[in-house]
Design a protein around this motif. Sequence first.
Motif, PDB file in Angstrom:
ATOM      1  N   ARG A   1       4.853  17.247  22.338  1.00  0.00           N
ATOM      2  CA  ARG A   1       5.070  17.108  23.815  1.00  0.00           C
ATOM      3  C   ARG A   1       4.960  18.326  24.791  1.00  0.00           C
ATOM      4  N   ASN A   2       5.503  19.551  24.149  1.00  0.00           N
ATOM      5  CA  ASN A   2       5.764  20.685  25.137  1.00  0.00           C
ATOM      6  C   ASN A   2       4.445  21.578  24.942  1.00  0.00           C
TER       7      ASN A   2
ATOM      8  N   ARG B   1      -1.806  12.707  26.124  1.00  0.00           N
ATOM      9  CA  ARG B   1      -0.843  12.923  27.005  1.00  0.00           C
ATOM     10  C   ARG B   1      -0.035  11.465  27.533  1.00  0.00           C
TER      11      ARG B   1
ATOM     12  N   GLN C   1       1.807   9.909  24.917  1.00  0.00           N
ATOM     13  CA  GLN C   1       3.172  10.477  24.990  1.00  0.00           C
ATOM     14  C   GLN C   1       4.089  10.063  26.009  1.00  0.00           C
TER      15      GLN C   1
ATOM     16  N   ASP D   1       9.070  16.739  19.842  1.00  0.00           N
ATOM     17  CA  ASP D   1       9.124  17.751  21.186  1.00  0.00           C
ATOM     18  C   ASP D   1       8.228  18.874  21.050  1.00  0.00           C
ATOM     19  N   ARG D   2       7.879  19.466  19.705  1.00  0.00           N
ATOM     20  CA  ARG D   2       7.084  20.531  19.557  1.00  0.00           C
ATOM     21  C   ARG D   2       5.651  20.399  20.048  1.00  0.00           C
TER      22      ARG D   2
END
Length: 200
Positions: A134-135, A172, A175, A131-132
């Motif tokens: 991906r965000n 990206r 992901q 998550d870290r």
Amino acid sequence: MRWLLFLAVLLLSGCEKARQDMYDQPRYKPFAPSNLFADGASARPLPPGTVAHARGAFSGSTGGQLGQQAAERDQAAQAAQANPYPVTAQLLRRGQERFSIYCVPCHSPAGDGDGRVVRRGFPAPPSFHQDRLRNAPDRHFFDVITHGYGIMYPYADRVEPADRWAIVAYIRALQLSQHASVAELDAAQRARLTGGEGRP
């Protein structure tokens, strides 16, 4: 007999001279004069259409007008906070190619941090799928490629700014490949995915 011995010594001394000439071959220093060519210079002019490999203040070459334009594009790409290039199939192919060359050995083809060098004992990089990351903003990935992070060394001298952004676009895409939501697909795409409209 003495005559043969003298002849053998003479021949062997000639071999040593020939061998030494192979080590110390005649050569020109850069920009030294030469009467070998009509223009009197030892350095030959560049063939038409030659593109400078190095450019910018530190290389000692601007690469002419094309080099100046490339340097301006590089500066614009360096300053961008998000990917300044439209995400096209061509950009993703270029990003995949550069990612395969520079990133796959540690990050793996899937971007999960389980590359070949990691399997041989090198410390694992973080997965791009957490998550870290991906965000994280696009600029984070660009800066890490440029300046390095932790034990990852900088790639600024190996990967041009435009290629760094292509790699970011490909990351990206990686992901998204692991975290795409079915709800974002239209009905036709969902039907293709499930193998027909009647199946869940």
